[in-house]
Write a protein that holds these residues in place. Structure first.
Motif, mmCIF file in Angstrom:
data_model
loop_
_atom_site.group_PDB
_atom_site.id
_atom_site.type_symbol
_atom_site.label_atom_id
_atom_site.label_comp_id
_atom_site.label_asym_id
_atom_site.label_seq_id
_atom_site.Cartn_x
_atom_site.Cartn_y
_atom_site.Cartn_z
ATOM 1 N N GLY A 109 0.813 -1.203 0.000
ATOM 2 C CA GLY A 109 0.000 0.000 0.000
ATOM 3 C C GLY A 109 0.846 1.253 0.000
ATOM 4 O O GLY A 109 0.567 2.228 -0.723
ATOM 5 N N GLU A 133 -1.911 -3.685 -4.308
ATOM 6 C CA GLU A 133 -3.041 -2.843 -3.905
ATOM 7 C C GLU A 133 -3.236 -1.832 -5.041
ATOM 8 O O GLU A 133 -2.362 -1.665 -5.889
ATOM 9 C CB GLU A 133 -2.777 -2.138 -2.577
ATOM 10 C CG GLU A 133 -2.071 -2.987 -1.521
ATOM 11 C CD GLU A 133 -2.741 -4.321 -1.219
ATOM 12 O OE1 GLU A 133 -3.938 -4.476 -1.523
ATOM 13 O OE2 GLU A 133 -2.060 -5.206 -0.691
ATOM 14 N N SER A 135 -4.472 1.931 -6.819
ATOM 15 C CA SER A 135 -4.664 3.370 -6.730
ATOM 16 C C SER A 135 -4.852 3.907 -8.147
ATOM 17 O O SER A 135 -4.664 3.173 -9.126
ATOM 18 C CB SER A 135 -3.456 4.028 -6.049
ATOM 19 O OG SER A 135 -3.660 5.413 -5.888
ATOM 20 N N CYS A 169 -8.288 4.639 -2.841
ATOM 21 C CA CYS A 169 -7.406 3.481 -2.986
ATOM 22 C C CYS A 169 -8.147 2.248 -2.483
ATOM 23 O O CYS A 169 -8.994 2.339 -1.590
ATOM 24 C CB CYS A 169 -6.136 3.684 -2.173
ATOM 25 S SG CYS A 169 -5.181 5.135 -2.657
ATOM 26 N N ALA A 171 -7.714 -1.990 -1.352
ATOM 27 C CA ALA A 171 -6.870 -3.137 -1.005
ATOM 28 C C ALA A 171 -7.759 -4.307 -0.619
ATOM 29 O O ALA A 171 -8.842 -4.115 -0.062
ATOM 30 C CB ALA A 171 -5.927 -2.797 0.148
ATOM 31 N N CYS A 211 -3.497 4.132 0.075
ATOM 32 C CA CYS A 211 -3.337 2.683 -0.041
ATOM 33 C C CYS A 211 -2.692 2.109 1.216
ATOM 34 O O CYS A 211 -2.973 0.970 1.579
ATOM 35 C CB CYS A 211 -2.499 2.347 -1.272
ATOM 36 S SG CYS A 211 -3.481 2.073 -2.749
#
Length: 224
Positions: A109, A133, A135, A169, A171, A211
Motif C-alpha cells: 500500500g 493494492e 490506486s 485506494c 486493497a 493505499c
C-alpha cells in the motif's frame, strides 16, 4: 525492496530480524515503522508487524506436512508484540530475543501511494496503479471512473462486485492467496492476540484515501 523486502538477505528489515537491531534506519523505513506502530496502537494490536515468528512457524510446519501444535503457537506468540518493538531515529530494536517483523501487510500500500505521488509530480493525469493494492489518477481510457472487480476467494473467475475508485485506494486481503492448510483454516493473515488466523471472513476489501491505510485495515477489519 532494499529497505523492506524479506527475500533480500541484505535488506534493512532482514538485517533487523537477523541481528535484533538496526542502527540509523533510513527516513523512509523509519516513517513506515512509526506509522505501523500507530495503527497497532489504534487497533489495539489487531494490526501488528511483529507477527513474523508466527509466519515462520506455520511455514516450517507446512514444509513438514502438518500444522503447528498449540504449544508451538503459544511459544511463537511470546515473541510477538508491537509494544516490544522500540523505534527511535537512531535505532530500531527488539526488546525480546527471537522477534521479527514483516511489512508485507502495509508495504504494498505504501508503494502504491509513492507511485501515485511520483506520477502526479511528473504530470501524469490518468493512470491505474497496481502494486498488489490499487490506486489511480484521473479517468480510464473510456473517459469514465476507474472500476475494479472484487474476486470471489472461493471461485477465482467470479466477481463478488465492482467498485468505482472515485479517487480512492483499494486493497483486498483474502485467505486464498497463501494458505498453510487445505481447509484454509490457517493462512497468511494472523491474529497476533491468538496466534491463529481469523476464520469468520474469507476476504476483506477496504477503500480509503491512501493505499497504506487500506492495506493495513484489511487485516484489522478481519479481527474487529
Amino acid at each position: 525492496e532494499d529497505q523492506m523486502s524479506l527475500f533480500r538477505p541484505d535488506s534493512a528489515i532482514s538485517r533487523l530480524n537477523r541481528e535484533g537491531q538496526l542502527r540509523e534506519p533510513e527516513p523512509e523505513l523509519l516513517g513506515l515503522l512509526q506509522r505501523s506502530q500507530q495503527i497497532a496502537r489504534r487497533s489495539r494490536g489487531a494490526f501488528d508487524i511483529t507477527v513474523q515468528p508466527l509466519w515462520q512457524l506455520y511455514a516450517r510446519a507446512q514444509a513438514q506436512g502438518r500444522v503447528p501444535s498449540a504449544r508451538e503457537v503459544q511459544a511463537a506468540r511470546q515473541r510477538v508484540g508491537w509494544q516490544q518493538l522500540h523505534i527511535t531515529p537512531e535505532r530500531v530494536a527488539f526488546a525480546r530475543p527471537g522477534m521479527g517483523i514483516t511489512l508485507n501487510g502495509i508495504a504494498q500500500g505504501y508503494a502504491a501511494d509513492r507511485v501515485r505521488e511520483t506520477l502526479r509530480q511528473a504530470g501524469i493525469a490518468h493512470a491505474l496503479i497496481n502494486t498488489g493494492e490499487w490506486s489511480s489518477l484521473g479517468q480510464s481510457a473510456h473517459g469514465a471512473d476507474w472500476s475494479l472487480g472484487v474476486a470471489d476467494p472461493r471461485h477465482a473467475q467470479t466477481l463478488l462486485g465492482r467498485l468505482s475508485l472515485r479517487g480512492r485506494c483499494v486493497a483486498t486481503s483474502a485467505d486464498d492467496l497463501c494458505a498453510f492448510s487445505e481447509d484454509r483454516q490457517h493462512h497468511h493473515i494472523f491474529d497476533p492476540r491468538t496466534g491463529y488466523s481469523p476464520t469468520d471472513l474469507a476476504s476483506v476489501t477496504v477503500a480509503a484515501s491512501s493505499c497504506l491505510q487500506a492495506d493495513a485495515l484489511t487485516k484489522v477489519d478481519r479481527k474487529s
